[in-house]
Write a protein that holds these residues in place. Sequence first.
Motif, PDB file in Angstrom:
ATOM      1  N   LEU A 268       0.848  -1.184   0.000  1.00  0.00           N
ATOM      2  CA  LEU A 268       0.000   0.000   0.000  1.00  0.00           C
ATOM      3  C   LEU A 268       0.883   1.232   0.000  1.00  0.00           C
ATOM      4  CD1 LEU A 268      -2.746  -0.941   2.636  1.00  0.00           C
ATOM      5  CD2 LEU A 268      -2.944  -0.958   0.142  1.00  0.00           C
ATOM      6  N   ASP A 269       0.313   2.330  -0.433  1.00  0.00           N
ATOM      7  CA  ASP A 269       1.017   3.615  -0.468  1.00  0.00           C
ATOM      8  C   ASP A 269       0.074   4.639   0.141  1.00  0.00           C
ATOM      9  OD1 ASP A 269       2.263   6.041  -1.175  1.00  0.00           O
ATOM     10  OD2 ASP A 269       3.250   5.092  -2.874  1.00  0.00           O
ATOM     11  N   GLY A 270       0.265   4.919   1.429  1.00  0.00           N
ATOM     12  CA  GLY A 270      -0.634   5.835   2.111  1.00  0.00           C
ATOM     13  C   GLY A 270      -2.047   5.306   2.228  1.00  0.00           C
ATOM     14  N   GLY A 271      -2.189   4.007   2.370  1.00  0.00           N
ATOM     15  CA  GLY A 271      -3.494   3.380   2.482  1.00  0.00           C
ATOM     16  C   GLY A 271      -4.148   3.070   1.157  1.00  0.00           C
ATOM     17  N   LEU A 272      -3.509   3.456   0.046  1.00  0.00           N
ATOM     18  CA  LEU A 272      -4.035   3.221  -1.295  1.00  0.00           C
ATOM     19  C   LEU A 272      -3.192   2.169  -2.010  1.00  0.00           C
ATOM     20  CD1 LEU A 272      -4.460   6.961  -2.424  1.00  0.00           C
ATOM     21  CD2 LEU A 272      -6.206   5.499  -1.378  1.00  0.00           C
ATOM     22  N   PHE A 273      -3.741   1.633  -3.102  1.00  0.00           N
ATOM     23  CA  PHE A 273      -2.895   0.840  -3.985  1.00  0.00           C
ATOM     24  C   PHE A 273      -1.696   1.689  -4.401  1.00  0.00           C
ATOM     25  CE2 PHE A 273      -7.052  -1.231  -5.191  1.00  0.00           C
ATOM     26  CZ  PHE A 273      -6.737  -2.498  -4.726  1.00  0.00           C
ATOM     27  N   PRO A 274      -0.555   1.078  -4.724  1.00  0.00           N
ATOM     28  CA  PRO A 274       0.600   1.869  -5.182  1.00  0.00           C
ATOM     29  C   PRO A 274       0.341   2.472  -6.558  1.00  0.00           C
ATOM     30  CG  PRO A 274       1.038  -0.475  -5.381  1.00  0.00           C
ATOM     31  CD  PRO A 274      -0.260  -0.357  -4.639  1.00  0.00           C
ATOM     32  N   PRO A 275       1.045   3.547  -6.903  1.00  0.00           N
ATOM     33  CA  PRO A 275       0.937   4.100  -8.251  1.00  0.00           C
ATOM     34  C   PRO A 275       1.386   3.080  -9.295  1.00  0.00           C
ATOM     35  CG  PRO A 275       2.095   5.607  -6.782  1.00  0.00           C
ATOM     36  CD  PRO A 275       1.970   4.310  -6.050  1.00  0.00           C
TER      37      PRO A 275
END
Length: 291
Positions: free
Chosen positions: A98-105
């Motif tokens: 995760l990236d900040g709670g989101l999927f990664p870019p």
Amino acid sequence: MSGDDIILDRADPKPLQRRIRLCADDYGISPGVNRAIRDLIERERINATSVMVVGPAAGRDEVEALKTAASRHPHCAIGLHLTLTAPFHPLTLHYRPLDGGLFPPLSKMLRASLSRRLEPDMIFDEVTAQIAAFGERFGRAPEYVDGHQHVQIFPQVRDAFLNAVKTAAPGAWVRQCGRSRHSMTTLFTTPKALLLDILSAGFRREAARTGIGFNPAFAGAYDFNKPDFAAQMQQFLNGSPDDGLIMCHPGFVDDTLVAFDPLTDQREREYEFLAGDHFADMLAANRVTLG
């Protein structure tokens, strides 16, 4: 859809009459995109759309509106647009990375897959969860499964993806993103198209081994900074064999779209072309049907 690579070697990709699958991606990303896609279904200018169940506009009302439009045009297929990249959230609580709670870019996701730093079990669980969410909203499994930003063909992702589809949606076909051999020899090759060709070769082999059908050829990737979508569509049709798949991204720009995706104004240009008389004339001139 076929699972036989031999189809990619057809000497003549343009028989007297061709049936093309024209798929509008990203249903669920915004109300404006949804409205444009439904309108094109009603006009019979597209015959497939892929739904992002993790999108901000994939709730009950938007799904019911799509089901109503598709019920009047039963030749229109509805599939799942698997999403594993930012700025969207996973459905499974344990998903990583995760990236900040989101999927990664996208760039990080691709690098992680190429360096084999992903965890296939987590990918499998997330794909399964998104297929289940589609089933809950539509009352059935998706007719096909593809991927937002083509994540389904990435190394490590593809095996988990295909296994999840085989298990959770055994009647579905999947999208491979390799062009026909005719397209590769007659059209200018962009770095993106070449990368999709390379990654899709392994994806097709694994799909065939798994016994999952896929589209014989793919088109629709282009430089979104080039406004002349009509010229792009003519190239896509030139290189598409019978039963080939062309992706498109029509939509109306709204605040939700601007917040979630950089592809904005070009969506409206695609919609205007697909809804207009020029596209209908182009289909007829190329002996292409979307029925």
